[in-house]
Design a protein around this motif. Structure first.
Motif, PDB file in Angstrom:
ATOM      1  N   SER A 225      -4.249  89.058  32.224  1.00 40.32           N
ATOM      2  CA  SER A 225      -3.921  88.185  30.928  1.00 40.32           C
ATOM      3  C   SER A 225      -4.644  88.507  29.600  1.00 40.32           C
ATOM      4  O   SER A 225      -4.252  88.139  28.726  1.00 40.32           O
ATOM      5  CB  SER A 225      -4.471  86.731  31.391  1.00 40.32           C
ATOM      6  N   VAL A 226      -5.614  89.511  29.934  1.00 38.34           N
ATOM      7  CA  VAL A 226      -6.417  89.820  28.487  1.00 38.34           C
ATOM      8  C   VAL A 226      -5.547  91.228  28.179  1.00 38.34           C
ATOM      9  O   VAL A 226      -6.141  91.934  27.405  1.00 38.34           O
ATOM     10  CB  VAL A 226      -7.750  90.173  28.917  1.00 38.34           C
ATOM     11  N   GLY A 227      -4.694  91.785  28.886  1.00 38.25           N
ATOM     12  CA  GLY A 227      -4.006  92.714  28.311  1.00 38.25           C
ATOM     13  C   GLY A 227      -3.552  93.947  29.338  1.00 38.25           C
ATOM     14  O   GLY A 227      -3.287  94.914  29.014  1.00 38.25           O
ATOM     15  N   VAL A 228      -4.311  93.970  30.526  1.00 43.98           N
ATOM     16  CA  VAL A 228      -4.387  95.227  31.482  1.00 43.98           C
ATOM     17  C   VAL A 228      -2.907  95.315  31.872  1.00 43.98           C
ATOM     18  O   VAL A 228      -2.447  94.277  32.276  1.00 43.98           O
ATOM     19  CB  VAL A 228      -5.342  95.011  32.617  1.00 43.98           C
ATOM     20  N   THR A 247     -16.883  88.056  39.643  1.00 47.46           N
ATOM     21  CA  THR A 247     -16.005  86.698  39.495  1.00 47.46           C
ATOM     22  C   THR A 247     -15.678  86.661  37.848  1.00 47.46           C
ATOM     23  O   THR A 247     -16.149  87.352  37.192  1.00 47.46           O
ATOM     24  CB  THR A 247     -17.109  85.734  39.709  1.00 47.46           C
ATOM     25  N   VAL A 248     -14.719  85.593  37.862  1.00 48.71           N
ATOM     26  CA  VAL A 248     -13.978  85.490  36.635  1.00 48.71           C
ATOM     27  C   VAL A 248     -15.106  84.854  35.734  1.00 48.71           C
ATOM     28  O   VAL A 248     -15.547  85.409  34.312  1.00 48.71           O
ATOM     29  CB  VAL A 248     -12.975  84.909  36.485  1.00 48.71           C
ATOM     30  N   GLU A 249     -15.820  83.780  35.942  1.00 50.24           N
ATOM     31  CA  GLU A 249     -16.753  83.151  35.131  1.00 50.24           C
ATOM     32  C   GLU A 249     -18.006  83.791  34.749  1.00 50.24           C
ATOM     33  O   GLU A 249     -18.593  83.647  33.868  1.00 50.24           O
ATOM     34  CB  GLU A 249     -17.000  81.705  35.904  1.00 50.24           C
ATOM     35  N   ASN A 250     -18.622  84.384  35.826  1.00 48.97           N
ATOM     36  CA  ASN A 250     -20.118  84.862  35.766  1.00 48.97           C
ATOM     37  C   ASN A 250     -19.993  86.423  35.433  1.00 48.97           C
ATOM     38  O   ASN A 250     -20.937  86.818  34.657  1.00 48.97           O
ATOM     39  CB  ASN A 250     -20.759  84.861  37.088  1.00 48.97           C
ATOM     40  N   LYS A 253     -15.241  87.170  32.225  1.00 50.25           N
ATOM     41  CA  LYS A 253     -15.020  86.463  31.093  1.00 50.25           C
ATOM     42  C   LYS A 253     -16.349  86.923  30.096  1.00 50.25           C
ATOM     43  O   LYS A 253     -16.204  87.217  28.804  1.00 50.25           O
ATOM     44  CB  LYS A 253     -15.141  85.316  31.012  1.00 50.25           C
ATOM     45  N   ALA A 254     -17.417  87.299  30.604  1.00 48.65           N
ATOM     46  CA  ALA A 254     -18.459  87.526  29.581  1.00 48.65           C
ATOM     47  C   ALA A 254     -18.615  88.851  29.034  1.00 48.65           C
ATOM     48  O   ALA A 254     -18.701  89.246  27.981  1.00 48.65           O
ATOM     49  CB  ALA A 254     -20.021  87.616  30.407  1.00 48.65           C
ATOM     50  N   ILE A 256     -15.446  90.555  28.480  1.00 48.67           N
ATOM     51  CA  ILE A 256     -14.235  90.473  27.504  1.00 48.67           C
ATOM     52  C   ILE A 256     -15.044  89.858  26.356  1.00 48.67           C
ATOM     53  O   ILE A 256     -14.547  90.456  25.402  1.00 48.67           O
ATOM     54  CB  ILE A 256     -13.281  89.813  28.258  1.00 48.67           C
ATOM     55  N   SER A 257     -15.501  88.684  26.343  1.00 45.62           N
ATOM     56  CA  SER A 257     -16.246  88.302  25.081  1.00 45.62           C
ATOM     57  C   SER A 257     -17.168  89.322  24.537  1.00 45.62           C
ATOM     58  O   SER A 257     -17.054  89.261  23.327  1.00 45.62           O
ATOM     59  CB  SER A 257     -17.036  87.053  25.665  1.00 45.62           C
ATOM     60  N   PHE A 258     -17.898  90.126  25.274  1.00 48.36           N
ATOM     61  CA  PHE A 258     -18.738  90.944  24.498  1.00 48.36           C
ATOM     62  C   PHE A 258     -17.793  92.164  23.687  1.00 48.36           C
ATOM     63  O   PHE A 258     -18.213  92.333  22.478  1.00 48.36           O
ATOM     64  CB  PHE A 258     -19.458  91.633  25.660  1.00 48.36           C
ATOM     65  N   LEU A 259     -16.727  92.505  24.259  1.00 46.16           N
ATOM     66  CA  LEU A 259     -15.802  93.656  23.747  1.00 46.16           C
ATOM     67  C   LEU A 259     -15.266  92.833  22.295  1.00 46.16           C
ATOM     68  O   LEU A 259     -15.041  93.408  21.377  1.00 46.16           O
ATOM     69  CB  LEU A 259     -14.972  94.133  24.607  1.00 46.16           C
TER      70      LEU A 259
END
Length: 493
Positions: A225-228, A247-250, A253-254, A256-259
């Motif tokens: 979903s993020v482009g891979v 895990t997705v949440e822990n 997502k963290a 991806i948000s950093f990038l």
């Protein structure tokens, strides 16, 4: 469990906490004459490190390389393993491993039945010896099969070791496959992974095959979903099978948000993740952010340019920058007299130099440029303008282009300080075709061939230099390429 001491944790191979079925050899090992209360306490918790589960491998089987498989991971690291798995986050310990549930409910006590240990067939139970309790137990088993979806292979059948051997014969020869793994193997096969790939994943990180298929699907769906790209999942899993545990949440997502926080466009996120999947094994706060701070505060990269640097070389996030930067800066400063600003420009334009070898990358190319008559100041100008020269092959790229520059284009070597990009152009696709085309059209004056004619795109070149159509030039280039290919083929023959 009072005897266990958890004084430290290793996040590369985190402990896996799970319950064991009563028939398990590890459970039976401690049963002996212990009291029922002791056995109940003993079966509550078992600590098994992810990298050492000797039960999984058949000790007599050999790998596809003909070597006996050890039940323990090798200390040998592949080249990809320079990307450390160390992380101070606790998300590695809060993972959704596939539950290890009992295959059968506890048998009712009966003198007519015996529960055999592993490897010994159970005594046959006569049909007339089945009482009402046994019938109730059979009904419970049926409900349990319906509940334990992990035992289904996606084909509507309950997986058994014999059935698994039919589904994955080559893999079964290498590894003692747990039937619980079949749904995950079936799912991963949709990404192009084959039995040999599963062996690689097992050897690299065995717990990745213990993940519940629904958890794995959730994580890979998020990465998609993020482009891979779907085609990149296979390569990512072979390099970093631990992704199935993140895990997705822990975690995902963290990171991806950093990038995104670095100013990297959404369209580039998937590419960065696919190239450097190991970044998920690094703590955002304790590793990735300090790396960015080092680039800004110590190296001298402008904060607005950090995102561009990461896009050009995502591996920079998982490097020891304090070592790579200092060693290369000191080398260029001592070898060429390069000022700090020049080296910073090199890193900004081509950050890959931070992981080029000094002995095998820097020195041979600098020495080559010296050998053709360039002084240190000229070399520095070329490297500052076109840092990727340090990545070009000497035999297949730099030397042939230099010979063509001097012998065919009749230019002096110092012209490279004005047109360093000449070294980055393709000899077969750009330099030779344009030179020969202008010669055929008699558009070339006596003297050095103008390198500026090699700079513009095909359309501008045809308008400004050739005075003809692009189609005519492309047709000429195609004929020239075919002729050169035929000549090379004849020489090889």
């Amino acid at each position: 469990m009072a005897g266990f001491s958890f004084s430290c944790f290793c996040f590369i191979n985190p402990p896996i906490l799970f319950t064991l079925p009563s028939e398990s050899p590890l459970f039976l090992l401690g049963s002996g004459k212990d009291s029922p209360a002791t056995r109940r306490r003993a079966r509550k918790l078992v600590v098994s490190h992810a990298h050492s589960n000797p039960k999984i491998i058949n000790p007599k089987k050999k790998s596809r390389y003909g070597q006996t498989l050890s039940p323990y991971d090798s200390d040998e690291e592949e080249e990809l393993d320079d990307e450390s798995d160390d992380d101070d986050d606790d998300w590695l310990l809060n993972d959704d491993f596939a539950e290890v549930t009992e295959y059968e409910k506890k048998k009712p006590k009966s003198q007519k039945q015996t529960i055999a240990k592993k490897g010994v067939k159970k005594e046959a139970v006569k049909s007339w010896e089945t009482d009402e309790d046994d019938l109730d137990n059979a009904s419970d088993k049926k409900k349990k099969v319906e509940k334990d979806s992990w035992r289904l292979d996606g084909r509507g059948k309950v997986s058994t070791r014999k059935h698994v051997a039919k589904l994955y014969p080559r893999l079964s020869e290498e590894i003692d496959i747990d039937p619980k793994w079949v749904p995950l193997l079936d799912y991963l096969s949709t990404f192009g992974l084959k039995e040999s790939h599963f062996v690689q994943m097992y050897e690299r990180h065995m717990p990745s095959l213990q993940i519940n298929v629904l958890s794995a699907q959730e994580r890979l769906d998020y990465l998609l979903s993020v482009g891979v790209k779907h085609r990149d999942i296979k390569r990512m899993l072979l390099r970093q099978p631990q992704i199935l545990q993140y895990t997705v949440e822990n975690n995902l997502k963290a990171h991806i948000s950093f990038l995104m926080g670095l100013g990297i466009p959404n369209s580039k996120i998937g590419q960065i993740v696919a190239v450097t999947p190991s970044l998920f094994s690094y703590s955002v706060e304790n590793s990735l952010r300090p790396t960015i701070r080092y680039l800004i505060e110590e190296v001298g990269i402008n904060e607005n340019d950090v995102g561009k640097v990461v896009q050009l070389s995502p591996q920079i996030l998982v490097q020891r920058l304090d070592i790579t930067w200092n060693t290369r800066y000191m080398f260029l400063s001592k070898e060429l007299g390069a000022p700090r600003d020049s080296v910073v420009k090199m890193v900004k334009r081509h950050p890959q130099i931070l992981h080029y070898s000094i002995d095998d990358g820097f020195l041979p190319r600098i020495n080559f440029l010296r050998s053709i008559g360039m002084c240190n100041s000229d070399i520095l100008k070329v490297l500052t303008s076109l840092t990727q020269v340090l990545s070009l092959s000497l035999e297949d790229n730099l030397k042939p282009k230099y010979m063509y520059l001097v012998n065919e284009l009749k230019n002096e070597v110092h012209i490279l300080t004005k047109y360093p990009m000449y070294l980055s152009l393709s000899l077969d696709q750009r330099i030779r075709p344009r030179h020969r085309f202008l010669v055929e059209l008699k558009k070339v004056r006596k003297g050095p061939f103008p390198l500026s004619s090699l700079v513009p795109n095909d359309e501008s070149f045809c308008q400004q230099w050739a005075g003809t159509s692009v189609d005519k030039y492309l047709a000429f280039r195609q004929r020239l390429l075919l002729k050169d290919f035929a000549n090379k083929y004849e020489k090889r023959g």
